[in-house]
Structures are given as structure tokens and as C-alpha cells.
Design a protein around this motif. Structure first.
Motif, PDB file in Angstrom:
ATOM      1  N   LYS A 265       0.842  -1.213   0.000  1.00  0.00           N
ATOM      2  CA  LYS A 265       0.000   0.000   0.000  1.00  0.00           C
ATOM      3  C   LYS A 265       0.875   1.260   0.000  1.00  0.00           C
ATOM      4  N   TYR A 266       2.046   1.148   0.602  1.00  0.00           N
ATOM      5  CA  TYR A 266       2.977   2.293   0.687  1.00  0.00           C
ATOM      6  C   TYR A 266       4.033   2.238  -0.426  1.00  0.00           C
ATOM      7  N   LYS A 267       3.816   1.329  -1.392  1.00  0.00           N
ATOM      8  CA  LYS A 267       4.745   1.181  -2.522  1.00  0.00           C
ATOM      9  C   LYS A 267       6.173   0.859  -2.072  1.00  0.00           C
ATOM     10  N   VAL A 268       6.286   0.030  -1.031  1.00  0.00           N
ATOM     11  CA  VAL A 268       7.606  -0.403  -0.557  1.00  0.00           C
ATOM     12  C   VAL A 268       8.049  -1.604  -1.405  1.00  0.00           C
ATOM     13  N   GLU A 269       9.288  -1.538  -1.902  1.00  0.00           N
ATOM     14  CA  GLU A 269       9.860  -2.689  -2.620  1.00  0.00           C
ATOM     15  C   GLU A 269      10.262  -3.736  -1.584  1.00  0.00           C
ATOM     16  N   ILE A 270       9.779  -4.967  -1.763  1.00  0.00           N
ATOM     17  CA  ILE A 270      10.017  -6.023  -0.761  1.00  0.00           C
ATOM     18  C   ILE A 270      10.857  -7.135  -1.382  1.00  0.00           C
ATOM     19  N   LEU A 271      11.957  -7.458  -0.725  1.00  0.00           N
ATOM     20  CA  LEU A 271      12.783  -8.592  -1.131  1.00  0.00           C
ATOM     21  C   LEU A 271      12.823  -9.582   0.031  1.00  0.00           C
ATOM     22  N   GLY A 272      13.016 -10.861  -0.275  1.00  0.00           N
ATOM     23  CA  GLY A 272      13.035 -11.843   0.797  1.00  0.00           C
ATOM     24  C   GLY A 272      14.184 -12.821   0.662  1.00  0.00           C
ATOM     25  N   ASP A 273      14.483 -13.507   1.770  1.00  0.00           N
ATOM     26  CA  ASP A 273      15.409 -14.638   1.659  1.00  0.00           C
ATOM     27  C   ASP A 273      14.641 -15.787   0.987  1.00  0.00           C
ATOM     28  N   GLU A 274      15.277 -16.929   0.848  1.00  0.00           N
ATOM     29  CA  GLU A 274      14.685 -18.023   0.069  1.00  0.00           C
ATOM     30  C   GLU A 274      13.299 -18.421   0.580  1.00  0.00           C
ATOM     31  N   ARG A 275      13.190 -18.609   1.899  1.00  0.00           N
ATOM     32  CA  ARG A 275      11.914 -19.090   2.446  1.00  0.00           C
ATOM     33  C   ARG A 275      10.810 -18.042   2.334  1.00  0.00           C
ATOM     34  N   TYR A 292      23.721  -6.069   4.742  1.00  0.00           N
ATOM     35  CA  TYR A 292      24.554  -4.986   5.310  1.00  0.00           C
ATOM     36  C   TYR A 292      24.059  -3.594   4.917  1.00  0.00           C
ATOM     37  N   GLU A 293      23.190  -3.510   3.909  1.00  0.00           N
ATOM     38  CA  GLU A 293      22.860  -2.211   3.317  1.00  0.00           C
ATOM     39  C   GLU A 293      21.860  -1.406   4.136  1.00  0.00           C
ATOM     40  N   GLU A 294      22.093  -0.081   4.174  1.00  0.00           N
ATOM     41  CA  GLU A 294      21.083   0.862   4.668  1.00  0.00           C
ATOM     42  C   GLU A 294      20.424   1.459   3.425  1.00  0.00           C
ATOM     43  N   PHE A 295      19.088   1.403   3.342  1.00  0.00           N
ATOM     44  CA  PHE A 295      18.434   1.766   2.081  1.00  0.00           C
ATOM     45  C   PHE A 295      18.104   3.251   1.931  1.00  0.00           C
ATOM     46  N   LEU A 296      17.616   3.906   3.021  1.00  0.00           N
ATOM     47  CA  LEU A 296      17.139   5.288   2.914  1.00  0.00           C
ATOM     48  C   LEU A 296      16.168   5.423   1.746  1.00  0.00           C
ATOM     49  N   ASN A 297      15.292   4.429   1.625  1.00  0.00           N
ATOM     50  CA  ASN A 297      14.357   4.396   0.512  1.00  0.00           C
ATOM     51  C   ASN A 297      13.190   3.467   0.861  1.00  0.00           C
ATOM     52  N   TYR A 298      12.186   3.443  -0.017  1.00  0.00           N
ATOM     53  CA  TYR A 298      11.025   2.562   0.198  1.00  0.00           C
ATOM     54  C   TYR A 298      11.393   1.141  -0.220  1.00  0.00           C
ATOM     55  N   LYS A 299      12.208   0.517   0.609  1.00  0.00           N
ATOM     56  CA  LYS A 299      12.733  -0.807   0.290  1.00  0.00           C
ATOM     57  C   LYS A 299      12.975  -1.550   1.603  1.00  0.00           C
ATOM     58  N   ILE A 300      12.678  -2.858   1.612  1.00  0.00           N
ATOM     59  CA  ILE A 300      12.826  -3.639   2.848  1.00  0.00           C
ATOM     60  C   ILE A 300      13.223  -5.068   2.483  1.00  0.00           C
ATOM     61  N   VAL A 301      13.966  -5.720   3.376  1.00  0.00           N
ATOM     62  CA  VAL A 301      14.313  -7.130   3.189  1.00  0.00           C
ATOM     63  C   VAL A 301      13.761  -7.914   4.382  1.00  0.00           C
ATOM     64  N   VAL A 302      13.103  -9.044   4.085  1.00  0.00           N
ATOM     65  CA  VAL A 302      12.501  -9.877   5.130  1.00  0.00           C
ATOM     66  C   VAL A 302      13.104 -11.280   5.066  1.00  0.00           C
ATOM     67  N   GLY A 303      13.455 -11.822   6.220  1.00  0.00           N
ATOM     68  CA  GLY A 303      14.025 -13.168   6.273  1.00  0.00           C
ATOM     69  C   GLY A 303      13.386 -13.992   7.377  1.00  0.00           C
ATOM     70  N   ILE A 304      13.570 -15.313   7.281  1.00  0.00           N
ATOM     71  CA  ILE A 304      13.013 -16.248   8.270  1.00  0.00           C
ATOM     72  C   ILE A 304      14.172 -16.843   9.078  1.00  0.00           C
ATOM     73  N   VAL A 305      14.027 -16.875  10.404  1.00  0.00           N
ATOM     74  CA  VAL A 305      15.045 -17.495  11.267  1.00  0.00           C
ATOM     75  C   VAL A 305      14.390 -18.580  12.112  1.00  0.00           C
ATOM     76  N   ASP A 306      15.197 -19.537  12.580  1.00  0.00           N
ATOM     77  CA  ASP A 306      14.637 -20.681  13.309  1.00  0.00           C
ATOM     78  C   ASP A 306      14.735 -20.565  14.828  1.00  0.00           C
ATOM     79  N   SER A 307      15.366 -19.506  15.329  1.00  0.00           N
ATOM     80  CA  SER A 307      15.492 -19.368  16.790  1.00  0.00           C
ATOM     81  C   SER A 307      15.848 -17.928  17.138  1.00  0.00           C
ATOM     82  N   ASN A 308      15.664 -17.612  18.437  1.00  0.00           N
ATOM     83  CA  ASN A 308      16.068 -16.290  18.925  1.00  0.00           C
ATOM     84  C   ASN A 308      17.571 -16.104  18.760  1.00  0.00           C
ATOM     85  N   GLU A 309      18.324 -17.185  18.995  1.00  0.00           N
ATOM     86  CA  GLU A 309      19.795 -17.107  18.890  1.00  0.00           C
ATOM     87  C   GLU A 309      20.213 -16.766  17.464  1.00  0.00           C
TER      88      GLU A 309
END
Length: 398
Positions: A265-275, A292-309
């Protein structure tokens, strides 16, 4: 070296500066419009930082008023010890002397950062970016007026209208004494300053902040926090760039789908890890280096992890050392996460957008330091000091 101005004089200048900003509001906005129309760049975040509107002027005035009302940060006793031989030993805060502030595009820094450095008893050298030159020169003329009306030399606030080559020459071989340099801006500016400076530099402003959705998260809160962190102001260092989702979150795929719909809805570009990209049919990241990147833009990366650690390890590997937030109803899990994550500011169930001196009760900030010396996170008035030992004797010898 300038002798320290009395706190009454420093406060009088700051109060007068607040009045002058109000008086010259219309002029300042119209001069800033010239800077805006001269700016031909296509950097949205830079343009947003360059603009001076009524809200920005209001914030500048408020910062001057708040600074004028705050306690003097200089001469505060931090330690007291009486030696067996009767020596009285005291440690007190002291001014650095001269602080140079190098920054890009933000005329409000000329007021707010300059004000914090001045209130802490320092002479100010301002080196602003060419894109905001007219706005900066106007604000510096107000500083000079406030100083002169209080019978104080204009030298206390000096604007260095230097290009890159002149700036480099000054950093490598200053023509006057400089005790501390604070770069305010992007990574290139910070790297340039660190490379060439011959005195201490406070490194500030790199974000790349993470939110971790734990399996016991309140998902409505998680959604609101992510949207707030990513979309309210893309051009700031406390904005959100990365999201990690616990694979043990019940039906995490459902939450992922809702999150994608909301971000789109906010026109954010979304990238993900494999899962994540498999679950949402969104593009997959090409390399882990993007973490490692800082975007300073309408862009986000989402990933899945298996534990808090795994979440903690990933954040500690890739983040900028600025801010990280865990969304969970489990306070013990949150506390462990907050203790293990190596960032200047760690949150439970709140947006990283709060990492800010004004929001933290410091009455404004000079910078947000991601270094560990001498102060970490937002640097307010009370941190912009060094210290000095005072020893009172009666002829003691060792």
C-alpha cells in the motif's frame, strides 16, 4: 582558545536565536526555496532533509528554547575523593573547546547541532553542504546577530564555505585548533571525515535497523511497528530496513502475506530470503551482502530465522550498531535479546524510529553515535563534554 562564556551569556544567545528565527521565518523559508529550486538531484531523502517549512522552523525554535532552559553541562562534579594526605580531588565536566560539524543538506543542523555545541561551551565550526548554502548562510547571520547583540565575538560560530578539496586540506592540516569533529550525513561523508581528520571524530548516523518478530509476538503490534519504522520517514538513520520472522510463529506464512499487502500500500519494494520469497512469490535477494545495506528508501528485506539465537547472530553480523527491536509478549525472551544484541538502542515492542535525543529526553541531539567511545546512541548536551581533574592541596608532596 576562547575563554568559557558564562552560562547566562550562552543562554541569552540561545533565547535570542529563538526570537530571531521567529522574526525571520518568512525570509528563511523563501531563501530555502532558492536552495530547493537549485537542487537538481534526484535523491528523495536528501530533498526532504533540505526543505525548511513551518514545521522545521517550529522545531528549530523549540530546540533553542529547550537548550536555553537546560542545566549547564559544564562544571558538573562527577567524582570526589579526599586523599589520606588531605588532598581534595574532584572530577568535573569541561568543554572540548572547538567543535567542527560537517553535514549535508540539513539547514536545521545549523541551528540544533550548533546550539547544542554552543550551550556546552564550545566554539562552533560549521561545514554544511553546497545544496543548502543559502539557507545555512542565512541561519549563520542570525547566530552572528544573536552573538553581537550580547556583546560576544562572532567568532564563536563560524561557517566554512569550503568545497571538498578545501575541506580535505582543512581536516588534514587545520588552520585553527579543532578538538572534535562530528560528521552528520551518509556513509561517504563519514568515511571521508574519518580518513582525513587529525583529531577525534564522533561517527554518527548509519542505520540499517532490524525488527525481529518472535513466535510469541502480538501480530497487530508487529505490523504497526514495521509500517511505522519503514514508511514514516525513509531518510533518517532510525528508519527500518530489515525484518526477521521466527519460523516457530504459528502460521507465519499468513502473517507474511498480510505484511506484504500492507507494505505494498505504501509502494515499498520487498525482497526476501529463500523461504520468505517462496512463501510470498516475491523476488529473492541476490546475495547476503544486501543484509549490510542501509536503504534510505522505500525498500525492505525480510528473512526467516529458526530461533532467537539465530536472530541475534544475524543482527549482530549485519546491522549498523544503531537500533534493533524485538516484538514479543515474553519479557524474559525480550530481555535476553536486548542484552545480547550489540546496538546502541534495543527495543521491546516499539518502533526504532524513537532513537532520537529529543524522544529520549535529552532535549535534542548533536548526533547518534554508533561508536562505543566516548558515548553511544543519541549524544545530547550532557554528553558533549570532556572532563577535567581539580586537585586542591596545602603543600602536599609525593
Amino acid at each position: 582558545m576562547n575563554t568559557l562564556l558564562s552560562i547566562e551569556k550562552r543562554n541569552a544567545v540561545l533565547s535570542r536565536m529563538a526570537e530571531l528565527l521567529e522574526q525571520e521565518r518568512a525570509n528563511l523559508k523563501s531563501i530555502n526555496q532558492q536552495d530547493m529550486s537549485n537542487y537538481s538531484g534526484d535523491d528523495l531523502a536528501m530533498e526532504k532533509r533540505l526543505l525548511v517549512d513551518d514545521a522545521k522552523v517550529d522545531a528549530m525554535i523549540l530546540s533553542m528554547q529547550q537548550l536555553a532552559s537546560q542545566e549547564d553541562p559544564v562544571g558538573v562534579e562527577r567524582f570526589h575523593f579526599v586523599h589520606d594526605n588531605g588532598l581534595k580531588i574532584t572530577n568535573k565536566t569541561a568543554a572540548f573547546g572547538t567543535i567542527m560539524i560537517i553535514y549535508e543538506s540539513r539547514p536545521d543542523v545549523t541551528v540544533e547541532a550548533g546550539g547544542i555545541a554552543f550551550k556546552s561551551g564550545n566554539k562552533i565550526l560549521l561545514k554544511g553542504g553546497k545544496e543548502s548554502l543559502l539557507s545555512n548562510l542565512k541561519i549563520v547571520s542570525l547566530w552572528h546577530q544573536a552573538l553581537e547583540e550580547n556583546n560576544i565575538s562572532k567568532d564563536w560560530v563560524e561557517y566554512l564555505n569550503y568545497d571538498r578539496i578545501q575541506t580535505q586540506a582543512f581536516l588534514e592540516n587545520p588552520t585553527q585548533r579543532v578538538d572534535l569533529i562530528v560528521p552528520r550525513g551518509g556513509e561517504q561523508l563519514i568515511a571521508f571525515t574519518k580518513k582525513h581528520a587529525t583529531c577525534p571524530v564522533i561517527v554518527s548516523g548509519r542505520g540499517n535497523n532490524f525488527v525481529y518478530i518472535n513466535k510469541e509476538a502480538d501480530l497487530q503490534k508487529a505490523m504497526d511497528i514495521i509500517i511505522n519504522g519503514k514508511t514514516t520517514n525513509i531518510g533518517v538513520c532510525n528508519a527500518l530496513d530489515k525484518v526477521l520472522i521466527d519460523s516457530k510463529l504459528p502460521n507465519w506464512e499468513d502473517f507474511a502475506a498480510k505484511l506484504v499487502a500492507e507494505l505494498q500500500k505504501y509502494k515499498v519494494e520487498i525482497l526476501g530470503d529463500e523461504r520468505f520469497s517462496k512463501a510470498t512469490n516475491l523476488p529473492q535477494i541476490e546475495s547476503d551482502l544486501i543484509w549490510y545495506e542501509e536503504f534510505l528508501n522505500y525498500k525492505i528485506v525480510v528473512g526467516i530465522v529458526d530461533s532467537n539465537e539465530e536472530a541475534v547472530a544475524k543482527i549482530n553480523k549485519y546491522c549498523g550498531g544503531h537500533s534493533a527491536s524485538i516484538i514479543t509478549t515474553n519479557d524474559a525472551v525480550a530481555q535476553e535479546f536486548m542484552e545480547q544484541v550489540d546496538c546502541a538502542a534495543v527495543y521491546q515492542n516499539a518502533s526504532t524510529r524513537f532513537t532520537d535525543g529529543g524522544q529520549f529526553g535529552l532535549g535534542g541531539e548533536l548526533a547518534i553515535s554508533t561508536d562505543k567511545l566516548h558515548q553511544r546512541g543519541p549524544i545530547g548536551l550532557q554528553h558533549l563534554v570532556t572532563n577535567k581533574w581539580y586537585i586542591y592541596g596545602e603543600g602536599q608532596i609525593r
